[in-house]
Design an enzyme around this catalytic site. Sequence first.
Site, short mmCIF file in Angstrom:
data_model
loop_
_atom_site.label_atom_id
_atom_site.label_comp_id
_atom_site.label_asym_id
_atom_site.label_seq_id
_atom_site.Cartn_x
_atom_site.Cartn_y
_atom_site.Cartn_z
N THR A 75 0.33 -14.22 3.13
CA THR A 75 0.90 -12.57 3.29
C THR A 75 1.66 -11.46 2.43
O THR A 75 2.79 -12.32 2.44
CB THR A 75 1.17 -11.77 4.99
OG1 THR A 75 1.48 -10.86 5.00
CG2 THR A 75 2.21 -12.78 5.58
N TYR B 111 5.98 -12.96 12.03
CA TYR B 111 4.54 -12.70 11.59
C TYR B 111 4.77 -13.13 9.68
O TYR B 111 4.10 -14.27 9.48
CB TYR B 111 3.75 -11.50 11.47
CG TYR B 111 2.32 -11.28 11.23
CD1 TYR B 111 1.75 -12.54 11.13
CD2 TYR B 111 2.57 -10.90 9.65
CE1 TYR B 111 0.63 -12.28 10.35
CE2 TYR B 111 1.44 -10.86 8.98
CZ TYR B 111 0.04 -11.96 9.28
OH TYR B 111 -1.01 -11.91 8.29
N1 UFG Z 1 -0.11 3.37 9.93
C1 UFG Z 1 -0.04 5.19 10.43
N2 UFG Z 1 -0.12 5.29 11.44
C2 UFG Z 1 -1.31 4.49 11.94
C3 UFG Z 1 -1.54 2.89 11.65
C4 UFG Z 1 -0.35 2.95 10.52
O1 UFG Z 1 1.16 5.65 10.04
O2 UFG Z 1 -1.72 4.84 13.13
C5 UFG Z 1 1.07 3.18 9.03
C6 UFG Z 1 1.98 2.02 9.02
O3 UFG Z 1 2.98 2.74 9.41
C7 UFG Z 1 2.40 1.81 7.92
C8 UFG Z 1 0.29 1.51 6.69
O4 UFG Z 1 -0.49 2.95 7.85
O5 UFG Z 1 2.85 2.21 6.41
C9 UFG Z 1 -0.14 1.22 7.19
O6 UFG Z 1 -0.11 -0.21 8.52
P1 UFG Z 1 -1.72 -1.43 8.03
O7 UFG Z 1 -1.14 -1.05 9.83
O8 UFG Z 1 -3.16 -0.72 8.29
O9 UFG Z 1 -1.24 -2.43 7.69
P2 UFG Z 1 0.50 -2.72 7.10
O10 UFG Z 1 0.99 -2.26 5.62
O11 UFG Z 1 1.61 -2.90 8.39
O12 UFG Z 1 0.34 -4.93 7.40
C10 UFG Z 1 -0.85 -4.72 6.85
C11 UFG Z 1 -1.52 -6.38 7.71
C12 UFG Z 1 0.01 -7.40 7.40
C13 UFG Z 1 0.43 -7.13 5.85
C14 UFG Z 1 0.14 -6.50 5.77
C15 UFG Z 1 0.86 -7.00 4.02
O13 UFG Z 1 -1.78 -5.75 8.59
O14 UFG Z 1 -1.02 -8.34 8.23
O15 UFG Z 1 -0.60 -5.24 5.62
O16 UFG Z 1 0.75 -5.59 2.94
F1 UFG Z 1 1.15 -8.20 5.88
#
Ligand code: UFG
Length: 327
Positions: A116, A140
Site C-alpha cells: 500500500t 496498518y
Molecule cells: N474522506 C472524507 N470523508 C469521508 C471519507 C474520506 O473527507 O467520509 C477523505 C479522507 O480524509 C482522505 C480522502 O477522503 O483525505 C480519501 O480517503 P479514503 O478513506 O477513501 O482513502 P485513504 O486515502 O485514507 O486510504 C486508502 C486506503 C488505504 C491506502 C491508501 C493509499 O484505504 O488502505 O488509500 O493511498 F493505504
Amino acid sequence: MKIFVTGGAGYIGSHVVKLLGEQGHNVLVYDNLSTGHEWAVLAGRLVKGDLSDRQFLRDTLKEYAPDAVMHFAASIQVEESVREPLLYYRNNVINSINLLETLTELKIGYFIYSSTAATYGAPEASPVDEDTPLAPINPYGMTKVMVEAVLRDIAAKGDFRYVALRYFNVAGADREARIGQAYREATHLITRALRTAKGEQEKLLVFGTDYPTVDGTCVRDYIHVEDLASAHLLALMYLREKGASDVMNCGYGHGFSVLDVIRAAKAVTGVDFPVELAGRRPGDPPELVADSSKLKRLTGWSPLYDDLGFIIETAWKWEKKRSAAKD
Ligand code: UFG
C-alpha cells in the site's frame, strides 16, 4: 497456471479472481469470509479457511499444489489499525508469516503481495516513487512495511520471487456491476459519497479543509480496481519470465482533491447530496500520488480506465444494485 488466492472473496481479490478466470487460469480462493463474500467469487473454487489455521492451510496448499500465490487477505482500515494495533499485527504480519513459511516448505516460489501507499506515510514528494523512504504513520502501513521486509529477506535466499504492489486509492467496480465494494461500514470516500447520494447515509463529511493542497482538502490518486487487477496478472507474468523480485507502485500519477471527487460524484449521480466541512481525520497524509513508471516499464502495464468520472460511474452502477443485506 494454478493460482492460490488468499482474500479472493474480498473487494480487490474478487476482481483479480474474475480476471484470472477470464484468462483461463485455475484458481483456488482461500478466504475466511470475515469481510469477503461467497457471491463475489466469480471464478475458480472457494475454500473457507483462515491463515491462522496452519494445519488446514498446509493441507489445502499441499493438495492444490499451486504454481503461484496472490496474497490479499488482510485487515485494511487505517483508523481501526490505530484503535486495534495487535489485531493488525496478528492478521497482517503473523498470518503472512504463516503463509510464507508454508510456501517455502512446499517450495512454491512465485508470490504477489498486496502492499500500500500507506507505507510512505506523509511523503514530501509528489508523485512518489519506490525509492522514497518508508515512514508509515499508522499501524496498518507498518504491517505492510514489515511484510515487505520479510519478503525481501526470503527472496535473498533464492528459490522465491515476489512482486509487492503498492496500491494507491482503489475505487470503482466491475463494469457489469456483478461485484464491488460491499463493506457493512464504508470508510472510503467514493463509496461514502455514493451511499450518501443513495440516501443510505445522511451527509458526507469532508475531513480537513486546511491541508497545504490546491483547495485545502486531501489529494489522492484514485485507480480503477480493474486496472489494479490487470497489474497483478502482469506482475505474475513478469516473475514467470524471470523478472527479479521488486516493489512497484500502482496508481495513475495524478491526484484529485476530496472536493474534486465530490463534484464528480454529484455529476455522475445527478444528486446534490448534503456535504459538511469537518476537521481532519487522524492519520491522513495531505497528498499521495503514484509514480508508477517502474510498473509500466517492467511489466508493460497500460491502464485502461484513467478517468475519475468512469471510476465513479462503475461504482455507482454497483452501488445502485448492491443490497446492504448482502454486505
Ligand atoms: N474522506 C472524507 N470523508 C469521508 C471519507 C474520506 O473527507 O467520509 C477523505 C479522507 O480524509 C482522505 C480522502 O477522503 O483525505 C480519501 O480517503 P479514503 O478513506 O477513501 O482513502 P485513504 O486515502 O485514507 O486510504 C486508502 C486506503 C488505504 C491506502 C491508501 C493509499 O484505504 O488502505 O488509500 O493511498 F493505504
